[in-house]
Design a protein around this motif. Sequence first.
Motif, mmCIF file in Angstrom:
data_model
loop_
_atom_site.group_PDB
_atom_site.id
_atom_site.type_symbol
_atom_site.label_atom_id
_atom_site.label_comp_id
_atom_site.label_asym_id
_atom_site.label_seq_id
_atom_site.Cartn_x
_atom_site.Cartn_y
_atom_site.Cartn_z
ATOM 1 N N THR A 1 0.895 -1.136 -0.066
ATOM 2 C CA THR A 1 0.118 -0.079 -0.105
ATOM 3 C C THR A 1 0.901 1.370 -0.018
ATOM 4 O O THR A 1 1.988 1.238 0.435
ATOM 5 N N ARG A 2 0.457 2.435 -0.562
ATOM 6 C CA ARG A 2 0.792 3.666 -0.650
ATOM 7 C C ARG A 2 2.443 3.311 -1.434
ATOM 8 O O ARG A 2 3.319 4.196 -0.910
ATOM 9 N N ALA B 1 -0.694 -0.905 -4.555
ATOM 10 C CA ALA B 1 -1.985 -0.536 -4.417
ATOM 11 C C ALA B 1 -1.619 1.204 -4.197
ATOM 12 O O ALA B 1 -1.116 1.447 -3.143
ATOM 13 N N ARG C 1 -3.368 5.372 -4.636
ATOM 14 C CA ARG C 1 -4.428 6.186 -4.725
ATOM 15 C C ARG C 1 -4.456 6.964 -5.840
ATOM 16 O O ARG C 1 -5.517 7.138 -6.544
ATOM 17 N N LEU D 1 -6.339 2.037 -5.126
ATOM 18 C CA LEU D 1 -6.758 1.676 -3.670
ATOM 19 C C LEU D 1 -6.804 3.026 -3.061
ATOM 20 O O LEU D 1 -5.601 3.397 -2.500
ATOM 21 N N ASP D 2 -7.943 3.599 -2.305
ATOM 22 C CA ASP D 2 -7.893 4.438 -1.484
ATOM 23 C C ASP D 2 -8.476 4.153 -0.157
ATOM 24 O O ASP D 2 -9.696 3.801 -0.011
ATOM 25 N N LEU D 3 -7.602 3.970 0.450
ATOM 26 C CA LEU D 3 -7.768 3.211 2.042
ATOM 27 C C LEU D 3 -9.009 3.977 2.825
ATOM 28 O O LEU D 3 -9.490 3.377 3.757
ATOM 29 N N VAL E 1 -11.836 0.151 -1.289
ATOM 30 C CA VAL E 1 -11.384 -1.265 -0.692
ATOM 31 C C VAL E 1 -11.793 -2.495 -1.082
ATOM 32 O O VAL E 1 -11.166 -3.385 -1.646
#
Length: 117
Positions: free
Chosen positions: A39-40, A63, A65, A91-93, A99
């Motif tokens: 992520t990020r 993943a 944004r 993917l924007d948590l 998600v």
Amino acid sequence: MKKTMWFFRRKGPPGFSSSSTAEKVTERIDATGLTAIVTRASSGIGTETARVLALRGAHVVMAVRNMAAGKDAREQIVKAIPSAKVDAMELDLSSLSSVRKFASDFNSAGLPLNILM
């Protein structure tokens, strides 16, 4: 005189310290056949994590944004490591619908999930 905290420079039991790089720490690891979601991963430590996992043979799913930044980071990794298996997925948590979409898209790809960072 500047005080230095000596224990931050001291090497731990495995021989690594705060100045050890991800490449050094993972140099004997073969991640071939593993799939990692990072992520990020479009900047900073996320990109570096994705790069080193790809260097070690993992299939990396970045993943991100911001897909434009994610694609740029992916291109940089593939440029440096031509054999890298790297994908960028949105993917924007902070968004539950994002998600859910990411999870659905990842499951549809039929990949195993071995590492989540």
